[in-house]
Scaffold this motif. Structure first.
Motif, PDB file in Angstrom:
ATOM      1  N   GLN A 189      -2.159  13.013  -5.772  1.00 11.38           N
ATOM      2  CA  GLN A 189      -2.198  12.644  -7.157  1.00 11.38           C
ATOM      3  C   GLN A 189      -1.691  11.243  -7.458  1.00 11.38           C
ATOM      4  O   GLN A 189      -1.966  10.543  -8.306  1.00 11.38           O
ATOM      5  CB  GLN A 189      -1.578  13.820  -7.986  1.00 11.38           C
ATOM      6  CG  GLN A 189      -2.380  15.112  -7.898  1.00 11.38           C
ATOM      7  CD  GLN A 189      -1.601  16.181  -8.818  1.00 11.38           C
ATOM      8  OE1 GLN A 189      -0.549  16.437  -8.321  1.00 11.38           O
ATOM      9  NE2 GLN A 189      -1.918  16.629  -9.900  1.00 11.38           N
ATOM     10  N   ALA A 190      -0.714  10.916  -6.672  1.00 15.60           N
ATOM     11  CA  ALA A 190       0.136   9.608  -6.690  1.00 15.60           C
ATOM     12  C   ALA A 190      -0.791   8.278  -6.276  1.00 15.60           C
ATOM     13  O   ALA A 190      -0.478   7.287  -6.361  1.00 15.60           O
ATOM     14  CB  ALA A 190       1.415   9.698  -6.093  1.00 15.60           C
ATOM     15  N   GLY A 191      -1.925   8.787  -5.748  1.00 20.59           N
ATOM     16  CA  GLY A 191      -3.113   7.495  -5.385  1.00 20.59           C
ATOM     17  C   GLY A 191      -2.776   7.208  -4.018  1.00 20.59           C
ATOM     18  O   GLY A 191      -3.290   6.067  -3.537  1.00 20.59           O
ATOM     19  N   MET A 192      -1.914   7.909  -3.217  1.00 18.49           N
ATOM     20  CA  MET A 192      -1.459   7.262  -1.773  1.00 18.49           C
ATOM     21  C   MET A 192      -2.223   7.752  -0.665  1.00 18.49           C
ATOM     22  O   MET A 192      -2.075   7.442   0.425  1.00 18.49           O
ATOM     23  CB  MET A 192      -0.068   7.663  -1.788  1.00 18.49           C
ATOM     24  CG  MET A 192       0.835   7.296  -2.768  1.00 18.49           C
ATOM     25  SD  MET A 192       1.015   5.516  -3.114  1.00 18.49           S
ATOM     26  CE  MET A 192       1.734   5.021  -1.476  1.00 18.49           C
ATOM     27  N   ASP A 203      -3.086   7.459   5.027  1.00 19.13           N
ATOM     28  CA  ASP A 203      -2.441   6.660   4.290  1.00 19.13           C
ATOM     29  C   ASP A 203      -3.207   5.616   3.493  1.00 19.13           C
ATOM     30  O   ASP A 203      -3.892   4.822   4.266  1.00 19.13           O
ATOM     31  CB  ASP A 203      -1.084   6.318   4.936  1.00 19.13           C
ATOM     32  CG  ASP A 203      -0.045   7.250   5.098  1.00 19.13           C
ATOM     33  OD1 ASP A 203       0.019   8.038   4.179  1.00 19.13           O
ATOM     34  OD2 ASP A 203       0.481   7.483   6.192  1.00 19.13           O
ATOM     35  N   ARG A 204      -3.213   5.369   2.376  1.00 18.11           N
ATOM     36  CA  ARG A 204      -3.809   4.234   1.525  1.00 18.11           C
ATOM     37  C   ARG A 204      -3.175   2.835   2.074  1.00 18.11           C
ATOM     38  O   ARG A 204      -3.948   1.812   2.434  1.00 18.11           O
ATOM     39  CB  ARG A 204      -3.521   4.329  -0.083  1.00 18.11           C
ATOM     40  CG  ARG A 204      -4.386   2.931  -0.559  1.00 18.11           C
ATOM     41  CD  ARG A 204      -4.286   3.194  -2.199  1.00 18.11           C
ATOM     42  NE  ARG A 204      -4.949   4.185  -2.526  1.00 18.11           N
ATOM     43  CZ  ARG A 204      -6.151   4.438  -2.929  1.00 18.11           C
ATOM     44  NH1 ARG A 204      -7.000   3.243  -2.673  1.00 18.11           N
ATOM     45  NH2 ARG A 204      -6.815   5.349  -3.174  1.00 18.11           N
ATOM     46  N   PHE A 205      -1.896   2.830   2.312  1.00 20.39           N
ATOM     47  CA  PHE A 205      -1.100   1.535   2.565  1.00 20.39           C
ATOM     48  C   PHE A 205      -0.579   1.729   4.040  1.00 20.39           C
ATOM     49  O   PHE A 205       0.400   2.583   4.456  1.00 20.39           O
ATOM     50  CB  PHE A 205      -0.015   1.252   1.724  1.00 20.39           C
ATOM     51  CG  PHE A 205      -0.163   0.947   0.252  1.00 20.39           C
ATOM     52  CD1 PHE A 205      -0.568  -0.223  -0.170  1.00 20.39           C
ATOM     53  CD2 PHE A 205      -0.161   2.070  -0.463  1.00 20.39           C
ATOM     54  CE1 PHE A 205      -1.108  -0.274  -1.469  1.00 20.39           C
ATOM     55  CE2 PHE A 205      -0.738   1.870  -1.950  1.00 20.39           C
ATOM     56  CZ  PHE A 205      -0.926   0.770  -2.305  1.00 20.39           C
ATOM     57  N   ARG A 206      -1.033   0.825   5.018  1.00 19.60           N
ATOM     58  CA  ARG A 206      -0.758   0.692   6.259  1.00 19.60           C
ATOM     59  C   ARG A 206      -0.367  -0.594   6.690  1.00 19.60           C
ATOM     60  O   ARG A 206      -1.174  -1.656   6.645  1.00 19.60           O
ATOM     61  CB  ARG A 206      -1.714   1.187   6.968  1.00 19.60           C
ATOM     62  CG  ARG A 206      -2.292   2.581   6.893  1.00 19.60           C
ATOM     63  CD  ARG A 206      -3.183   3.342   7.528  1.00 19.60           C
ATOM     64  NE  ARG A 206      -4.273   2.418   7.655  1.00 19.60           N
ATOM     65  CZ  ARG A 206      -5.369   2.146   6.606  1.00 19.60           C
ATOM     66  NH1 ARG A 206      -5.105   3.009   5.600  1.00 19.60           N
ATOM     67  NH2 ARG A 206      -6.291   1.428   6.891  1.00 19.60           N
ATOM     68  N   ILE A 237      -3.692  -4.939  -1.877  1.00 24.39           N
ATOM     69  CA  ILE A 237      -4.376  -3.856  -2.273  1.00 24.39           C
ATOM     70  C   ILE A 237      -3.338  -3.156  -3.485  1.00 24.39           C
ATOM     71  O   ILE A 237      -2.056  -3.436  -3.078  1.00 24.39           O
ATOM     72  CB  ILE A 237      -4.794  -2.896  -1.322  1.00 24.39           C
ATOM     73  CG1 ILE A 237      -3.738  -2.235  -0.608  1.00 24.39           C
ATOM     74  CG2 ILE A 237      -6.074  -3.536  -0.595  1.00 24.39           C
ATOM     75  CD1 ILE A 237      -4.300  -1.219   0.543  1.00 24.39           C
ATOM     76  N   ASN A 238      -3.867  -2.632  -4.357  1.00 27.23           N
ATOM     77  CA  ASN A 238      -2.929  -2.132  -5.239  1.00 27.23           C
ATOM     78  C   ASN A 238      -3.164  -0.645  -5.246  1.00 27.23           C
ATOM     79  O   ASN A 238      -4.387   0.046  -4.856  1.00 27.23           O
ATOM     80  CB  ASN A 238      -3.329  -2.633  -6.831  1.00 27.23           C
ATOM     81  CG  ASN A 238      -2.865  -3.996  -6.800  1.00 27.23           C
ATOM     82  OD1 ASN A 238      -1.795  -4.248  -6.315  1.00 27.23           O
ATOM     83  ND2 ASN A 238      -3.678  -4.815  -7.629  1.00 27.23           N
ATOM     84  N   SER A 239      -2.408   0.299  -5.829  1.00 31.39           N
ATOM     85  CA  SER A 239      -2.558   1.484  -6.211  1.00 31.39           C
ATOM     86  C   SER A 239      -3.703   1.803  -7.016  1.00 31.39           C
ATOM     87  O   SER A 239      -3.926   0.865  -7.990  1.00 31.39           O
ATOM     88  CB  SER A 239      -1.285   2.245  -6.839  1.00 31.39           C
ATOM     89  OG  SER A 239      -0.192   2.405  -5.912  1.00 31.39           O
TER      90      SER A 239
END
Length: 595
Positions: A189-192, A203-206, A237-239
């Protein structure tokens, strides 16, 4: 179980402006005393959706949707009642209180559980930021640390902005955060989380330098990630947008800037995270940035609330000037007299980050101080499109500039631009510009007005409905009814709610329509009161008090007639007392004079 106190909800409505809440989500334009737009709850071509700033209410004359800002968030953002209250409270920087109650239905329990999602998301994002900060110190993050060192960032600046590092691993952050299925759901839900075509999540951010994005209250609501890999296709990249993050409503660095100076003398708007952080490293700690989007009206409102002096800093190339022109077009309708707007264009191939490291603080701030004014930038852009030596060129300048000036509500700004336009056109008298603007305005308003297209709400008007409707819409009318006790013995439909409303208005002299309706949320009478709140009475504003007083007099006449009928009916059954006989005689005399 716990519930949100009603007094808090009523006070919260007084703090917000429904125009800002609705205007952030749909396009509305002021016409007359209200704002109008296409209804977001049904398909329509002609605007029938109205927002009243005075009442703090919205209403659609097409589908009948209406209510307060809380109702709008519930319907538009699909939030539960507590979640909508939490959203509004967050915008105001206040905490929603809860009180114990002994009786709660399953529905209310579910609502409170839903309300806690925002709180849980804030907790999760804070935990993530701390995790990323720790990861920045690990051996794996050596390349990230070297990058930050090359960019000249010291430990103090890194800690002030909570900069961190996301491990270059598909699931490491997920496994650290999500210990339970509920944790994983919240993480998503946090967009991660990202899902591939096979349904696998990762994971979105790596392998990125992480910049936490904070709202005005300091809550971490999203992240921006900067790659340190040369072959990565996306530098930043952003959330994604989530329940707690709307990128068009936030400015990176605003919270951090106001931590240093709550009321900054000026703010400079730049394009990227590193621009903000690098400027802060050099002591220019009043920079903010839009989050991967063009400047919005909500960004402007945030800036205007924070300072009187705003400097937009753009690259000097064609793309930079286009971005500046877009910002100017957003600025014009929102301008406020007393605010100073400047534009600064940097040398080719430079950005604030690179230039401040070359020039240093003093010279960079001189550039900011020497920026061109809004009016100068506007005419600079228009003049290159025309030839003022010809009548046709002057006519073109007029046609290009008038639509822009017509948008400006700030009188001093508008006057300044009209004077400059007059100078370019060779007009000695500014009234000539005003005449051109009037022509433009009349052409713009040649189409039928919204109000002419909207049918009035059909409702049988009675004395009580008129009184209640006017009182809800104009709570200050309660002062015209100083003696409520005389109404308490009346047997008339609606008198109880009228008395109740009078008591509320007497207890809260500055109460507004939306606050009154909030008192009746969930009660059977709420729908009828909502209808009366949006009733288009068509009375002139100057006549409202007189009409209310006249209708109130009719009510008192009805009371007298009712009492007369009671005494006559009693006299037919049994004898009246001497006192009752005198009362009846007086009533007959008084009412006969009225006839």
């Amino acid at each position: 179980m716990k519930r949100i106190p009603q007094d808090f909800i009523v006070d919260l409505i007084a703090r917000i402006n429904i125009v800002d809440i609705v205007g952030h989500r749909i396009k509305i334009k002021k016409r007359g005393k209200d704002y109008w737009g296409n209804c977001p709850f049904h398909n329509e071509k002609t605007p029938s959706f109205s927002v009243s700033e005075k009442k703090q209410m919205y209403y659609c004359f097409g589908c009948g949707a209406g209510g307060s800002a809380i109702d709008f968030l519930m319907n538009y953002d699909r939030l539960s009642y507590p979640e909508a209250i939490e959203e509004l409270a967050n915008l105001q920087g206040i905490t929603v209180p809860h009180v114990e109650t002994s009786t709660e239905t399953n529905r209310t329990q579910n609502q409170i559980s839903g309300q806690n999602i925002r709180r849980d998301l804030y907790g999760l994002m804070d935990k993530l930021a701390q995790f990323y900060q720790v990861q920045l110190s690990t051996p794996e993050a050596e390349t990230a640390r070297e990058y930050l060192t090359r960019r000249g960032l010291d430990k103090t600046t890194i800690e002030h902005y909570k900069i961190g590092y996301s491990p270059d691993n598909w699931h490491l952050t997920l496994n650290y955060i999500a210990k339970t299925p509920q944790d994983k759901k919240l993480y998503d839900q946090a967009g991660m989380l990202v899902s591939n075509d096979n349904g696998n999540q990762y994971d979105r951010f790596r392998g990125r330098i992480m910049f936490p994005i904070r709202d005005r209250q300091g809550n971490i609501i999203a992240f921006g990630g900067r790659t340190i890999k040369a072959n990565d296709s996306a530098k930043y990249i952003n959330s994604p947008e989530t329940t707690i993050f709307h990128k068009g409503y936030q400015l990176y660095g605003l919270y951090e800037s106001q931590q240093i100076n709550r009321n900054p003398e000026k703010l400079v708007v730049v394009e990227g995270y590193m621009d903000v952080v690098s400027l802060a490293q050099f002591g220019i700690n009043y920079a903010v940035a839009a989050l991967g989007t063009a400047t919005t009206e909500d960004h402007i409102k945030l800036l205007f609330r924070a300072t009187d002096n705003i400097i937009f800093c753009f690259d000097g190339d064609t793309a930079g000037r286009r971005a500046a022109w877009r910002a100017l077009n957003v600025l014009l309708p929102t301008l406020i007299d007393g605010k100073q707007i400047k534009f600064v264009f940097l040398p080719e191939a430079e950005d604030p980050d690179s230039l401040v490291r070359k020039e240093g603080k003093t010279q960079f701030e001189q550039r900011l101080d020497n920026g061109i004014t809004l009016s100068q930038f506007l005419f600079d852009e228009l003049l290159v499109q025309v030839d003022l030596k010809t009548p046709e060129g002057k006519a073109k300048l007029s046609s290009l500039s008038l639509p822009l000036i017509a948008q400006i509500k700030a009188q001093s700004f508008a006057l300044n631009l009209k004077q400059q336009l007059g100078d370019y056109l060779g007009f000695l008298d500014i009234t000539q510009i005003d005449k051109l603007l009037q022509q433009y305005d009349s052409n713009e308003s040649a189409t039928p007005s919204v109000d002419d297209k909207i049918p009035p709400i059909k409702m049988k008007l009675t004395t009580m409905r008129i009184l209640i409707g006017l009182l809800i819409q104009y709570p200050e009318l309660a002062k015209l009814v100083p003696d409520i006790n005389s109404l308490k013995q009346v047997k008339l439909a609606g008198i109880e709610i009228f008395i109740e409303l009078l008591n509320i208005c007497h207890e809260r002299p500055n109460i507004i329509t939306a606050q009154i309706l909030a008192e009746y949320t969930g009660k059977p009478i709420a729908k009828q009161l909502n209808t009366l709140a949006i009733w288009e009475h068509r009375y002139a504003e100057d006549d409202i008090s007189a009409i209310f007083s006249h209708t109130l007099k009719e009510l008192y006449d009805n009371i007298l007639a009712q009492r007369q009928d009671e005494l006559i009916a009693k006299d037919r059954v049994t004898k009246l007392t001497e006192a009752e006989k005198k009362e009846l005689a007086t009533l007959i005399l008084v009412l006969s004079k009225k006839d």
